[in-house]
Design a protein around this motif. Structure first.
Motif, PDB file in Angstrom:
ATOM      1  N   PRO A 195       0.833  -1.212   0.000  1.00 43.51           N
ATOM      2  CA  PRO A 195       0.000   0.000   0.000  1.00 43.51           C
ATOM      3  C   PRO A 195       0.864   1.257   0.000  1.00 43.51           C
ATOM      4  O   PRO A 195       1.840   1.350   0.749  1.00 43.51           O
ATOM      5  N   TYR A 196       0.479   2.225  -0.836  1.00 39.50           N
ATOM      6  CA  TYR A 196       1.284   3.436  -1.042  1.00 39.50           C
ATOM      7  C   TYR A 196       0.485   4.663  -0.635  1.00 39.50           C
ATOM      8  O   TYR A 196      -0.604   4.912  -1.153  1.00 39.50           O
ATOM      9  N   MET A 197       1.050   5.441   0.288  1.00 35.64           N
ATOM     10  CA  MET A 197       0.524   6.758   0.612  1.00 35.64           C
ATOM     11  C   MET A 197       1.529   7.805   0.164  1.00 35.64           C
ATOM     12  O   MET A 197       2.741   7.620   0.279  1.00 35.64           O
ATOM     13  N   GLY A 198       1.029   8.920  -0.337  1.00 31.61           N
ATOM     14  CA  GLY A 198       1.889  10.023  -0.732  1.00 31.61           C
ATOM     15  C   GLY A 198       1.256  11.340  -0.353  1.00 31.61           C
ATOM     16  O   GLY A 198       0.032  11.448  -0.244  1.00 31.61           O
ATOM     17  N   SER A 199       2.086  12.333  -0.146  1.00 29.29           N
ATOM     18  CA  SER A 199       1.604  13.682   0.100  1.00 29.29           C
ATOM     19  C   SER A 199       2.466  14.649  -0.680  1.00 29.29           C
ATOM     20  O   SER A 199       3.698  14.524  -0.673  1.00 29.29           O
ATOM     21  N   SER A 200       1.843  15.582  -1.392  1.00 27.69           N
ATOM     22  CA  SER A 200       2.573  16.615  -2.135  1.00 27.69           C
ATOM     23  C   SER A 200       3.570  15.969  -3.104  1.00 27.69           C
ATOM     24  O   SER A 200       3.160  15.362  -4.084  1.00 27.69           O
ATOM     25  N   ALA A 201       4.871  16.061  -2.837  1.00 32.52           N
ATOM     26  CA  ALA A 201       5.863  15.450  -3.724  1.00 32.52           C
ATOM     27  C   ALA A 201       5.645  13.947  -3.845  1.00 32.52           C
ATOM     28  O   ALA A 201       5.833  13.362  -4.915  1.00 32.52           O
ATOM     29  N   GLY A 202       5.239  13.314  -2.747  1.00 31.78           N
ATOM     30  CA  GLY A 202       4.962  11.884  -2.785  1.00 31.78           C
ATOM     31  C   GLY A 202       3.760  11.540  -3.639  1.00 31.78           C
ATOM     32  O   GLY A 202       3.661  10.445  -4.185  1.00 31.78           O
ATOM     33  N   THR A 203       2.849  12.487  -3.775  1.00 28.39           N
ATOM     34  CA  THR A 203       1.717  12.328  -4.684  1.00 28.39           C
ATOM     35  C   THR A 203       2.142  12.608  -6.123  1.00 28.39           C
ATOM     36  O   THR A 203       1.724  11.908  -7.055  1.00 28.39           O
ATOM     37  N   ASN A 204       2.977  13.615  -6.305  1.00 26.08           N
ATOM     38  CA  ASN A 204       3.502  13.909  -7.639  1.00 26.08           C
ATOM     39  C   ASN A 204       4.100  12.676  -8.300  1.00 26.08           C
ATOM     40  O   ASN A 204       3.866  12.408  -9.480  1.00 26.08           O
ATOM     41  N   ILE A 205       4.908  11.927  -7.549  1.00 28.92           N
ATOM     42  CA  ILE A 205       5.655  10.830  -8.178  1.00 28.92           C
ATOM     43  C   ILE A 205       4.793   9.597  -8.427  1.00 28.92           C
ATOM     44  O   ILE A 205       5.265   8.632  -9.027  1.00 28.92           O
ATOM     45  N   ALA A 206       3.524   9.608  -7.995  1.00 28.86           N
ATOM     46  CA  ALA A 206       2.633   8.512  -8.374  1.00 28.86           C
ATOM     47  C   ALA A 206       2.232   8.610  -9.843  1.00 28.86           C
ATOM     48  O   ALA A 206       1.768   7.639 -10.431  1.00 28.86           O
ATOM     49  N   ALA A 207       2.421   9.778 -10.438  1.00 30.28           N
ATOM     50  CA  ALA A 207       2.118  10.000 -11.851  1.00 30.28           C
ATOM     51  C   ALA A 207       3.260   9.454 -12.722  1.00 30.28           C
ATOM     52  O   ALA A 207       4.306   9.059 -12.217  1.00 30.28           O
ATOM     53  N   PRO A 208       3.076   9.455 -14.034  1.00 31.44           N
ATOM     54  CA  PRO A 208       4.154   8.955 -14.912  1.00 31.44           C
ATOM     55  C   PRO A 208       5.419   9.793 -14.887  1.00 31.44           C
ATOM     56  O   PRO A 208       6.515   9.265 -15.070  1.00 31.44           O
ATOM     57  N   THR A 209       5.293  11.117 -14.698  1.00 33.00           N
ATOM     58  CA  THR A 209       6.468  11.992 -14.660  1.00 33.00           C
ATOM     59  C   THR A 209       6.238  13.078 -13.612  1.00 33.00           C
ATOM     60  O   THR A 209       5.127  13.274 -13.121  1.00 33.00           O
ATOM     61  N   LEU A 210       7.310  13.846 -13.319  1.00 29.73           N
ATOM     62  CA  LEU A 210       7.189  14.944 -12.357  1.00 29.73           C
ATOM     63  C   LEU A 210       6.846  16.267 -13.038  1.00 29.73           C
ATOM     64  O   LEU A 210       6.819  17.313 -12.387  1.00 29.73           O
ATOM     65  N   ARG A 211       6.502  16.263 -14.311  1.00 35.65           N
ATOM     66  CA  ARG A 211       6.428  17.502 -15.095  1.00 35.65           C
ATOM     67  C   ARG A 211       5.300  18.442 -14.692  1.00 35.65           C
ATOM     68  O   ARG A 211       5.279  19.590 -15.152  1.00 35.65           O
ATOM     69  N   SER A 255      16.357  11.695 -14.792  1.00 44.20           N
ATOM     70  CA  SER A 255      15.179  11.614 -15.655  1.00 44.20           C
ATOM     71  C   SER A 255      13.999  12.232 -14.930  1.00 44.20           C
ATOM     72  O   SER A 255      13.972  12.302 -13.703  1.00 44.20           O
ATOM     73  N   PHE A 256      12.991  12.681 -15.691  1.00 44.96           N
ATOM     74  CA  PHE A 256      11.739  13.155 -15.100  1.00 44.96           C
ATOM     75  C   PHE A 256      10.773  12.005 -14.831  1.00 44.96           C
ATOM     76  O   PHE A 256       9.704  12.208 -14.265  1.00 44.96           O
TER      77      PHE A 256
END
Length: 250
Positions: free
Chosen positions: A114-130, A142-143
């Motif tokens: 199970p994965y929890m993220g907040s802010s930056a931790g939520t950003n990286i659940a996406a395919p890229t940080l763009r 890499s992004f």
């Protein structure tokens, strides 16, 4: 599909760490009583880990910090759940990639962690940080990020204040510009809100839900979607249909 709980932010104004979110956290963790915390988006990692551990201890939960050493892979392998904290997304991605932990984390979550993220931790659940709001204080190799969801995420989404005399770029302006060069949805999560993703395994159907409450006074709802070729539109509650729109080639 991985089990995900993705927060826009970890602190609402006037409240403590995750005080607006404990109900969602405890429901997500269930019987699990320990969380591996990834502090790499922060500057002072030991202090950051202590802060998170103190907050979780008030709920009877233990926190183990993920070390930036070769031991990290073994810690992930034994984790009950993982929480990736906020801070600077470029610093987080740079550290994970240079320690060869991005793929290890992706594999662990894909295998059921199970994965929890907040802010930056939520950003990286996406395919890229763009679609992060952060300044690139370091340059990662890499992004590319975890790709746990097929769309981009913009935590801390902020609506323009119609009463403001500021005439500079808004968050909507920047995300619209992103779509001029990319054909992938962007989910803007307002402060105080989160995305919960569950199911997608065996007989359990995929389900995605926007929860929490936006704290920005003029916010029309909890979240907004930017999609190429159509005006931005508000979303709330069930957002499972976002998973039907993967990246499209231009």
């Amino acid at each position: 599909m991985p089990e995900l709980l993705l927060f826009s932010n970890s602190v609402n104004h006037g409240r403590g760490f995750l005080d607006h979110a404990w109900e969602a956290v405890e429901a997500f963790l269930g019987e699990r009583d320990e969380v591996v915390f990834v502090p790499f988006a922060g500057g002072d990692r030991p202090a950051y880990t202590r802060r998170v551990a103190d907050a979780f201890a008030t709920r009877g939960l233990r926190v183990r910090g993920l070390p930036a050493t070769g031991e990290a892979h073994a810690v992930l392998a034994g984790a009950q759940a993982v929480f990736v904290g906020g801070g600077n997304t470029f610093r987080l991605v740079d550290t994970l990639q240079r320690l060869d932990l991005m793929a290890a984390l992706r594999d662990a979550v894909g295998a059921g962690l199970p994965y929890m993220g907040s802010s930056a931790g939520t950003n990286i659940a996406a395919p890229t940080l763009r679609t992060t709001n952060d300044m690139p204080i370091v340059e990662p190799p890499s992004f590319e990020t975890l790709g746990l969801v097929p769309f981009q995420i913009n935590p801390h989404y902020l609506d323009a204040d119609p009463a403001s005399t500021h005439q500079g770029e808004t968050r909507e302006t920047r995300l619209t510009e992103f779509l001029e060069a990319n054909d992938v949805d962007v989910l803007g999560l307002r402060e105080g809100t989160h995305l919960r993703v569950s199911g997608g395994r065996g007989e359990r159907p995929l389900h995605a839900h926007i929860g929490g409450s936006a704290v920005q006074p003029q916010a029309p709802g909890p979240a907004i979607v930017f999609r190429r070729g159509v005006p931005p539109f508000e979303v709330s509650g069930d957002v499972t249909d976002l998973f039907a729109f993967a990246t499209r080639e231009l």
